[in-house]
Design an enzyme around this catalytic site. Structure first.
Site, mmCIF file in Angstrom:
data_model
loop_
_atom_site.group_PDB
_atom_site.id
_atom_site.type_symbol
_atom_site.label_atom_id
_atom_site.label_comp_id
_atom_site.label_asym_id
_atom_site.label_seq_id
_atom_site.Cartn_x
_atom_site.Cartn_y
_atom_site.Cartn_z
ATOM 1 N N GLU A 1 -44.405 20.637 10.001
ATOM 2 C CA GLU A 1 -45.173 21.386 11.003
ATOM 3 C C GLU A 1 -44.386 22.558 11.566
ATOM 4 O O GLU A 1 -44.721 23.090 12.636
ATOM 5 C CB GLU A 1 -45.604 20.435 12.147
ATOM 6 N N ASP B 1 -43.068 25.187 16.306
ATOM 7 C CA ASP B 1 -43.262 23.782 15.955
ATOM 8 C C ASP B 1 -44.522 23.282 16.667
ATOM 9 O O ASP B 1 -44.770 23.617 17.836
ATOM 10 C CB ASP B 1 -42.050 22.943 16.391
#
Length: 543
Positions: free
Chosen positions: A449, A406
């Site tokens: 993301e 992430d």
């Protein structure tokens, strides 16, 4: 008295042989009509009659016109295919324009007899050719639709044979009855043998043509069920030598950039697999028709080897787009026949359609399995390939690793610099992941993301080393968007493994997410594995 007896006997013999020859001529005409009917009934395609005669201009009648033309050239007779309602579907002696305005044949006597009695015979004189023709017709049925196959034989050979017989009888009358009987017997045997030989030749040609059509249908069916282009190439490599024995060849396909033709398959050893050439070097592509390269003629530039000069190039076109070329090499001593060229063209049409469909399928599959922004694999690909990763790990008795990634503080890039900057960060990270992943690694974008990397065939130490190296590469990567620095970009990641952390994708994703959030809570920009989680647990218990 003797002269009168001989004359009367000669007249009797003349009438008897004329009837015999006429009977055999009619029998031969009916036999040829039956052979044509059987041949047409085996042809593939839809030949259902149109409502009006002009409807035969439809493309679906092109194969019928071509095939009966080849058959007519073989048997030396005129062939007509007539619908039950009298429309002329095909005629070998009519031009295309004449065929579109042909008169209705429903009232032709041979057509009426064929529909009523199963066969029909009639004799008429052609006003155009000034020749008497014997018309024979038989009904045929294709896909529940009844049609009539008609063959027209010129009777000039029959009349010539009749005149020759009479001359022989006149000469034979001078030499006596025995000589006349002997000649008559010999002619009868010769006619019977000629008819038998012709029937055998026609049957052989029909069997050969039917076998070729069956082989072409089988090739088309196999190409239609191929899963990929290599499969289609293998099918061509194995089936073309059967359809065109002794002919060497190659299949060259257009690359994705559409600037090169690459030889994907070859048979006969003339071409080299992997060779590439410019599309402009092949005259068949520039003319969009079959092209012969022969000595002292226009030769394709890609045929640099003189041993390949006697070649035929068949362009593969589908929906107005070039997908490849089939190259076939002929020998100077035996050029391709018209039938072989027709077979090659049919192969080219089937191959073009199959290659076009397979390329379209590959494109759709890539679009379904690739993330459009980063060009990394998406979550669907991960779900479809997960079972194969498990099978590989079980087979090699090695674990595989799922690294959940992430981007730290990703929202600030969108808030401060706009969503274009956020997309830029994601695409740069994707390029970096591509550079660091090997053949045993698979990088995916799960959404937003979040990324995931699957690593197989390595121990825990190597998985952690790879993960840490990847984290450092991201940390040290400068991000400049439209001339502005975006600041430092870092990632946090959680490492899960099969089979220790579960044997299902959902289990590994959940474990990887949990360890990812541990890395976030510990300050971000770090990798968390099972050992770090255990250390945190002991520390929390002590506190």
């Amino acid at each position: 008295m003797m002269l009168a007896c001989i004359l009367m006997f000669s007249l009797f013999i003349d009438q008897t042989m004329s009837d015999y020859m006429r009977e055999h001529e009619e029998e031969m005409a009916l036999q040829e009509a039956k052979v044509v009917a059987r041949f047409v009934s085996l042809l593939p395609g839809d030949f259902s009659p149109p409502p009006q005669q002009i409807g035969v201009k439809s493309e679906r009648f092109a194969a019928l016109h071509r095939e009966i033309g080849l058959m007519a050239a073989t048997i030396g007779a005129r062939i007509t295919i007539i619908a039950r309602n009298g429309l002329v579907l095909g005629d070998t002696d009519m031009s295309y324009g004449q065929l579109l305005h042909a008169a209705n044949h429903a009232k032709r006597p041979e057509v009426i007899q064929a529909l009523e009695h199963g066969f029909g015979l009639s004799e008429r004189r052609s006003a155009t050719l000034d020749i008497n023709f014997l018309y024979s017709a038989v009904p045929l049925e294709r896909n529940g639709i009844q049609m009539i196959a008609r063959v027209a034989l010129p009777l000039k050979h029959f009349y010539q044979q009749q005149n020759n017989l009479r001359e022989i009888l006149v000469i034979g009358a001078a030499f006596g009855m025995l000589f006349i009987i002997a000649i008559t017997f010999w002619l009868g045997r010769a006619l019977a043998k000629s008819i038998q030989s012709r029937e055998e030749r026609l049957d052989s040609q029909v069997r050969e043509r039917t076998s070729t059509l069956s082989a072409l249908q089988e090739l088309g069916s196999l190409l239609a069920i191929c899963n990929n282009l290599p499969e289609a190439g293998e099918i061509l490599e194995s089936h073309l030598p059967q359809l065109l024995p002794g002919v060497s060849g190659a299949l060259a396909l257009m690359n994705n950039s559409r600037n090169l033709l690459v030889v994907s398959h070859e048979w006969g050893g003339t071409w080299k697999k992997g060779e590439f050439k410019s599309p402009d070097s092949c005259w068949s592509l520039r003319k969009n028709i079959v092209h012969h390269s022969r000595k002292n003629e226009l030769i394709c530039k890609h045929l640099k080897d003189k041993g390949k000069i006697n070649a035929v190039c068949i362009p593969l076109m589908a929906q107005g787009e070039v997908v490849g070329v089939i190259h076939l090499k002929e020998t100077p001593k035996r050029p391709f026949t018209d039938m072989e060229l027709d077979i090659a063209k049919s192969i080219g049409k089937e191959t073009a359609i199959a290659v076009s469909n397979l390329k379209l399928r590959e494109t759709l599959e890539q679009q379904a399995l690739l993330d459009p922004l980063t060009r990394l694999y998406n979550r669907r690909y991960l779900e479809e390939r997960f079972d194969s990763f498990i099978a590989s790990a079980d087979r090699e008795e090695m674990p595989f690793w799922l690294l959940m990634i992430d981007v730290d503080h990703f929202k600030k890039y969108n808030d401060q610099f706009g969503h274009d900057a956020g997309d830029f960060v994601l695409t740069q990270l994707a390029k970096l992941f591509h550079q660091h992943t090997s053949a045993t690694h698979t990088a995916c974008r799960l959404g937003g993301e979040e990324f995931a990397i699957l690593m197989s065939g390595i121990p825990h130490e190597e998985a952690m080393a790879f993960s840490e190296a990847l984290r450092l590469s991201v940390e040290n990567l400068p991000f400049m968007f439209e001339g502005r620095p975006l600041g430092e970009v870092t990632i946090s990641a959680g490492l899960a493994s099969y089979p220790q952390d579960g044997d299902r994708l959902s289990s590994l994703l959940k474990t990887g997410d949990e360890r990812l959030y541990v890395a976030k809570h510990r300050g971000r920009n770090q990798i968390c594995d099972a050992a770090l989680v255990e250390m945190n647990r002991k520390k929390d218990a002590t506190d």
